[in-house]
Design a protein around this motif. Structure first.
Motif, PDB file in Angstrom:
ATOM      1  N   HIS A 148      48.735  47.825  28.471  1.00 48.46           N
ATOM      2  CA  HIS A 148      48.145  47.050  29.558  1.00 48.46           C
ATOM      3  C   HIS A 148      48.076  47.859  30.836  1.00 48.46           C
ATOM      4  N   SER A 149      47.015  47.607  31.606  1.00 47.63           N
ATOM      5  CA  SER A 149      46.855  48.307  32.881  1.00 47.63           C
ATOM      6  C   SER A 149      46.227  47.330  33.860  1.00 47.63           C
ATOM      7  N   ARG A 150      45.884  47.816  35.034  1.00 49.94           N
ATOM      8  CA  ARG A 150      45.256  46.936  36.031  1.00 49.94           C
ATOM      9  C   ARG A 150      43.885  46.453  35.570  1.00 49.94           C
ATOM     10  N   ASN A 151      43.302  47.193  34.626  1.00 45.14           N
ATOM     11  CA  ASN A 151      41.919  46.870  34.242  1.00 45.14           C
ATOM     12  C   ASN A 151      41.785  46.001  33.007  1.00 45.14           C
ATOM     13  N   TYR A 163      42.419  39.633  29.509  1.00 42.91           N
ATOM     14  CA  TYR A 163      43.750  39.003  29.550  1.00 42.91           C
ATOM     15  C   TYR A 163      44.261  38.754  28.138  1.00 42.91           C
ATOM     16  N   VAL A 199      53.258  39.283  33.009  1.00 41.91           N
ATOM     17  CA  VAL A 199      53.462  40.684  33.378  1.00 41.91           C
ATOM     18  C   VAL A 199      52.070  41.295  33.427  1.00 41.91           C
ATOM     19  N   GLY A 200      51.591  41.553  34.615  1.00 41.14           N
ATOM     20  CA  GLY A 200      50.223  42.062  34.770  1.00 41.14           C
ATOM     21  C   GLY A 200      49.230  41.087  34.153  1.00 41.14           C
ATOM     22  N   ARG A 201      48.512  41.555  33.153  1.00 35.99           N
ATOM     23  CA  ARG A 201      47.476  40.729  32.527  1.00 35.99           C
ATOM     24  C   ARG A 201      47.948  40.046  31.238  1.00 35.99           C
ATOM     25  N   LYS A 210      42.410  32.568  36.523  1.00 38.30           N
ATOM     26  CA  LYS A 210      42.334  34.037  36.679  1.00 38.30           C
ATOM     27  C   LYS A 210      40.950  34.540  36.293  1.00 38.30           C
TER      28      LYS A 210
END
Ligand code: FAD
Length: 453
Positions: A224-227, A243, A403-405, A438
């Motif tokens: 997982h990352s910001r994208n 997501y 956690v993040g996405r 989201k």
């Protein structure tokens, strides 16, 4: 990659299905559901045994008849689910000793009251010293007194492994009512999930044909990352999404089945470790004919043995399926794990010895046995979450926090109803709604930036 979608839902148990339905109902239809096993339902699972359908996982709709309506009871009404009223509070008056004598009801009632009082006293002590949370949580899951005699041990077992409601208010019974109904339907409890799934997935003749539901897809890695999130399955497929909703049990989260890249933060892994996993095993035995008493208040009976939880809690299935000649014995935790590790023949032998203690040497031997193995199932690793009675809600909210996405759902993320089908159902809806928001916000932002360009 196999595909890119808005949201990937991992797990097709009640929470995964209700989360997916919430997304679909809110216009998010580019979803994929990845389920490790070959069916939907997860811990809602039936099998044919001795000519009828038995529930290996959830068996009751708990919490009916109160001020608020249990949503699972509503789903049951919609599906015409066959159920029967079931009251195990009488079990305490059917306690057998090893020579087959039933303890007088006065003795049983006294021992029961003593056990409840001591559990309440123990809880009060714990509340006073709330600062030592770790210690409190440990102590609250242990028997408060030290029961010694077989009847004390049997009562301790039914109180702590089944009926804590008499010690501490339990939201399920407070909100939805105290009645419980046993599911007795040839289609299985799982037909409620099919009904839900059919409302948003293409299906025909009771089969789900929609390619957005992918069975036999064991998720092993989440990058997982910001994208976005990349999901890898055991068969080498790669899926991408904006997501992920992760609905696997807390037992699976505690295991190493799924790895995270980057790894989950410490606050998350610590919370996951703090949640106890209960193992609850219903062993089914089929007989050529009936030898146990039936009639009102006889559905449940107890075996008092010097070993706590040793084939203690019995139920006949005469009410659910008259003439089926099936008994169910429930084991938990250590006894469940012990029995899962041995052969079914050994388990049958132990169970028969117990039954001959209670009902005499001339009863017939069982002709068939079914032993579910929830603990050794790598897609389950236990039966349900068990938060200590006075745990701080911080643990549940950390387990639920994204956690993040990656968003978390499942019965273990329900603060009020963890451990129940309705807990999973409501948690799925809640997580689904958060993710809908989201996705919508992200869409808005993207279209704004496109307009700007
Ligand atoms: P699950 O049903 O576990 O769904 C998670 C899904 O994720 C599963 O289908 C699993 O196969 C899948 N999965 C796991 N790992 C992966 C992976 N790596 N990749 C892809 N998919 C994966 N509740 C009641 O209300 N009443 C009862 O009487 C009752 N009795 C119970 C008795 C037993 C023996 C058990 C086991 C449970 C019982 N429960 C009862 C609890 C109830 O069944 C659960 O709370 C509920 O079904 C949990 O739903 P869930 O969606 O959170 O999890």
């Amino acid at each position: 990659p196999c595909s890119r979608s808005s949201v990937i839902i991992i797990g097709a148990g009640v929470s995964g299905i209700s989360a997916a339905k919430t997304l679909a109902e809110n216009g998010i239809e580019d979803i994929v559901i990845l389920e490790a096993s070959d069916r939907i339902g997860g811990r809602v699972r039936n099998e044919k045994f001795g000519g009828v359908s038995v529930e290996l996982g959830a068996g009751w709709i708990a919490g009916v008849g109160g001020k608020e309506s249990n949503p699972v009871w509503e789903l049951a009404a919609k599906s015409g689910l066959r159920t029967c009223f079931s009251d195990y509070s009488n079990a305490r008056y059917n306690i057998y000793d090893r020579s087959g004598k039933i303890f007088p009801s006065g003795v049983a009632a006294d021992s029961y009251k003593k056990a409840v009082d001591s559990a309440i006293a123990k809880l009060k002590n714990l509340e006073v010293d709330n600062s030592k949370v770790g210690e409190v949580m440990k102590a609250a899951t242990e028997p408060p007194s030290s029961p010694k005699t077989p009847i004390e041990l049997a009562i301790d077992f039914i109180l702590h492994d089944f009926e804590m409601a008499e010690v501490e208010p339990i939201s399920t019974y407070v909100d939805f009512g105290e009645r419980e109904f046993l599911v007795a339907d040839e289609r299985g409890y799982v037909c409620l999930l099919y009904k839900m799934a059919e409302e948003f997935l293409c299906s025909s003749g009771g089969k789900i044909l929609d390619s957005r539901l992918q069975l036999n897809k064991v998720v092993r890695e989440l990058q997982h990352s910001r994208n976005g999130v990349t999901v890898k399955t055991e068969d080498g497929c790669v899926y991408e999404a904006n997501y992920v909703i992760l609905s696997v049990s807390v037992g699976v989260l505690q295991s190493d089945l799924i790895s995270f890249e980057p790894p989950l933060p410490r606050w998350k892994t610590e919370a996951i470790e703090k949640c106890d996993v209960m193992v609850y095993t219903k062993i089914f035995l089929k007989f050529p004919h009936k030898f146990w008493p039936s009639g009102p208040e006889k559905e449940f009976f107890i075996y008092a043995h010097e070993r706590r939880g040793y084939y203690t809690f019995w139920q006949h299935m005469d009410n659910a399926y008259p003439g089926s000649n099936i008994l169910v014995v429930t084991l938990t935790n250590g006894e469940s794990q012990r029995v899962e590790a041995q052969s079914d023949e050994e388990t049958m032998k132990e169970a028969m010895e117990v039954l001959r203690d209670m009902f005499g040497p001339n009863i017939p031997t069982a002709t068939d046995i079914l032993v579910p193995r929830w603990w050794n199932n790598r897609f389950q690793r236990g039966s349900y979450s068990n938060y200590p009675i006075i745990s701080n809600n911080q643990v549940v909210s950390s387990i639920r926090a994204p956690v993040g996405r990656i968003f978390f759902t499942g019965e273990h993320t329900s603060e009020k109803f963890n451990g129940y089908v309705h807990g999973g159902y409501l948690a799925g809806i809640d997580t689904g709604k958060v993710v809908v928001e989201k996705v919508m916000k992200e869409k808005e932002r993207n279209s704004e930036s496109q307009n700007f360009l």
